[in-house]
Motif scaffolding. Structure first.
Motif, PDB file in Angstrom:
ATOM      1  N   TYR A 146       3.268   8.490 -10.399  1.00 41.86           N
ATOM      2  CA  TYR A 146       4.434   9.232  -9.944  1.00 41.86           C
ATOM      3  C   TYR A 146       5.527   8.229  -9.602  1.00 41.86           C
ATOM      4  CZ  TYR A 146       1.038  13.002  -9.515  1.00 41.86           C
ATOM      5  OH  TYR A 146       0.056  13.925  -9.776  1.00 41.86           O
ATOM      6  N   HIS A 147       6.691   8.421 -10.180  1.00 40.86           N
ATOM      7  CA  HIS A 147       7.762   7.443 -10.038  1.00 40.86           C
ATOM      8  C   HIS A 147       8.823   7.926  -9.049  1.00 40.86           C
ATOM      9  CE1 HIS A 147       6.171   5.131 -13.386  1.00 40.86           C
ATOM     10  NE2 HIS A 147       6.111   6.242 -14.100  1.00 40.86           N
ATOM     11  N   LEU A 148       9.405   6.987  -8.341  1.00 44.95           N
ATOM     12  CA  LEU A 148      10.547   7.268  -7.488  1.00 44.95           C
ATOM     13  C   LEU A 148      11.822   7.189  -8.327  1.00 44.95           C
ATOM     14  CD1 LEU A 148       9.823   5.262  -4.214  1.00 44.95           C
ATOM     15  CD2 LEU A 148      10.080   7.726  -4.393  1.00 44.95           C
ATOM     16  N   ASN A 149      12.757   8.082  -8.059  1.00 43.76           N
ATOM     17  CA  ASN A 149      14.034   8.023  -8.774  1.00 43.76           C
ATOM     18  C   ASN A 149      15.208   8.097  -7.816  1.00 43.76           C
ATOM     19  OD1 ASN A 149      13.840  10.658  -7.958  1.00 43.76           O
ATOM     20  ND2 ASN A 149      14.195  11.563  -9.978  1.00 43.76           N
ATOM     21  N   LEU A 150      14.990   7.625  -6.592  1.00 44.48           N
ATOM     22  CA  LEU A 150      16.044   7.642  -5.586  1.00 44.48           C
ATOM     23  C   LEU A 150      16.148   6.273  -4.924  1.00 44.48           C
ATOM     24  CD1 LEU A 150      14.757   9.480  -2.369  1.00 44.48           C
ATOM     25  CD2 LEU A 150      13.274   8.535  -4.101  1.00 44.48           C
ATOM     26  N   ARG A 200       0.829  -1.209   0.000  1.00 41.24           N
ATOM     27  CA  ARG A 200       0.000   0.000   0.000  1.00 41.24           C
ATOM     28  C   ARG A 200       0.862   1.257   0.000  1.00 41.24           C
ATOM     29  NH1 ARG A 200      -3.240  -2.561   3.921  1.00 41.24           N
ATOM     30  NH2 ARG A 200      -2.298  -1.252   5.534  1.00 41.24           N
ATOM     31  N   PHE A 201       1.922   1.226   0.782  1.00 40.75           N
ATOM     32  CA  PHE A 201       2.783   2.408   0.862  1.00 40.75           C
ATOM     33  C   PHE A 201       3.438   2.701  -0.483  1.00 40.75           C
ATOM     34  CE2 PHE A 201       6.972   4.331   1.490  1.00 40.75           C
ATOM     35  CZ  PHE A 201       6.626   5.485   2.183  1.00 40.75           C
ATOM     36  N   PHE A 202       4.002   1.682  -1.123  1.00 41.48           N
ATOM     37  CA  PHE A 202       4.740   1.934  -2.353  1.00 41.48           C
ATOM     38  C   PHE A 202       3.849   2.053  -3.588  1.00 41.48           C
ATOM     39  CE2 PHE A 202       8.395   0.537   0.176  1.00 41.48           C
ATOM     40  CZ  PHE A 202       9.275   1.562  -0.150  1.00 41.48           C
ATOM     41  N   LYS A 203       2.595   1.672  -3.469  1.00 33.85           N
ATOM     42  CA  LYS A 203       1.675   1.871  -4.584  1.00 33.85           C
ATOM     43  C   LYS A 203       1.003   3.241  -4.538  1.00 33.85           C
ATOM     44  CE  LYS A 203       0.541  -3.022  -5.336  1.00 33.85           C
ATOM     45  NZ  LYS A 203      -0.512  -4.069  -5.236  1.00 33.85           N
ATOM     46  N   ARG A 204       1.386   4.079  -3.570  1.00 34.91           N
ATOM     47  CA  ARG A 204       0.736   5.373  -3.414  1.00 34.91           C
ATOM     48  C   ARG A 204       0.911   6.258  -4.656  1.00 34.91           C
ATOM     49  NH1 ARG A 204       1.056   8.289   0.610  1.00 34.91           N
ATOM     50  NH2 ARG A 204       1.240  10.298  -0.382  1.00 34.91           N
ATOM     51  N   GLY A 205       1.957   6.076  -5.438  1.00 37.50           N
ATOM     52  CA  GLY A 205       2.178   6.899  -6.617  1.00 37.50           C
ATOM     53  C   GLY A 205       1.471   6.394  -7.854  1.00 37.50           C
ATOM     54  N   GLN A 206       0.764   5.264  -7.744  1.00 33.04           N
ATOM     55  CA  GLN A 206       0.075   4.678  -8.890  1.00 33.04           C
ATOM     56  C   GLN A 206      -1.405   5.044  -8.824  1.00 33.04           C
ATOM     57  OE1 GLN A 206       0.943   0.484  -8.813  1.00 33.04           O
ATOM     58  NE2 GLN A 206       3.150   0.789  -8.775  1.00 33.04           N
TER      59      GLN A 206
END
Length: 280
Positions: free
Chosen positions: A267-271, A255-261
């Motif tokens: 929204y993509h992470l680039n770090l 759930r936490f990492f799908k927050r950008g979908q």
């Protein structure tokens, strides 16, 4: 002596993760231990007339490791610390690799690439990364190919307000003490009006000052009530260089990492993302 374990498939993407590991090892005065999933062997050209017998063919991991060490040395200042690089060419299956790492007390971190994806989230939510995280007794850092090669100046720790988070923050501080970086402890507050949540935030904020003897650490409660979730909070005031989370059950982790979908935009992470093992 600390050792950073690097899981690589000798690809371009994993080469960038290895560069980041070299950079961190130099800063932390640590060594590197490389593992490979490729398992292939590339013969080394020989001068038949000059030798009586053919040498053993050199592995892709050995060639890869030597190339990365040479590249890193070329970017370093004269006299700068150079990590000692060792190879484990015996263990190529993830179960064998993680078992070997559990037996070594010097391992302080595991670094891996994203298996060909620009965004670290698909790899973080995949079966391979889940197995690595579940087995690991040390932090696991996933490095996307878009991550910048630089010293960490701002680290964001995403808290779920668990009581043991303070131990994970302390562990992170010891691990990253070579960096003069600010550490933002961030809580994404889905219910800002909830008194119990506010009390838990206040308790964690007090613990940061009472139980941690370090500067540059501060707490932020970030309202997270919008229906469209993104990663903009990571760039508030100053761009984040490393996102840190604590291992949680797979559903909560997802759930936490799908927050950008979102339905309209992703929204993509680039770090780089570091997953801390759950501590008592």
């Amino acid at each position: 002596m600390k050792t950073i374990a690097v899981l690589t498939d000798c690809s371009t993407d994993s080469a960038h993760a290895t560069r980041v590991a070299f950079h961190m090892a130099r800063k932390m005065k640590a060594n590197l231990l490389l593992f490979s999933f490729c398992g292939n062997v590339i013969p080394t050209p020989i001068n038949v007339a000059a030798q009586d017998s053919e040498p053993e063919p050199e592995s892709r991991l050995a060639i890869f490791g030597r190339s990365m060490a040479r590249e890193h040395a070329g970017r370093s200042f004269p006299g700068a610390y150079q990590p000692k690089v060792s190879l484990d060419e015996q263990n190529t299956d993830i179960v064998d690799i993680m078992t070997a790492l559990l037996d070594r007390e010097d391992i302080c971190m595991i670094v891996t690439g994203t298996a060909g994806t620009a965004d670290p989230v698909p790899f973080l939510l995949g079966d391979m990364c889940k197995r690595i995280i579940d087995w690991a007794a040390v932090p696991v850092m996933v490095v996307p190919p878009t991550a910048q090669l630089r010293n960490f100046e701002k680290i964001a720790f995403a808290t779920h307000l668990h009581e043991e988070d303070i131990n994970s923050i302390r562990h992170l501080g010891h691990l990253m003490d070579s960096y003069v970086a600010e550490l933002m402890i961030a809580h994404l507050n889905c219910d800002p009006l909830n008194a119990a949540v506010r009390q838990a935030e206040e308790a964690l904020n007090r613990d940061l000052y009472k139980k941690l003897n370090c500067g540059g650490v501060y707490f932020r409660s970030i309202p997270d009530t919008s229906t469209v979730k993104d990663w903009a909070w990571l760039s508030a005031n100053k761009k984040t260089d490393l996102l840190v989370v604590v291992q949680t059950p797979h559903e909560q982790f997802g759930r936490f990492f799908k927050r950008g979908q979102n339905e309209s935009v992703s929204y993509h992470l680039n770090l780089p993302v570091m997953v801390m093992p759950k501590l008592p």
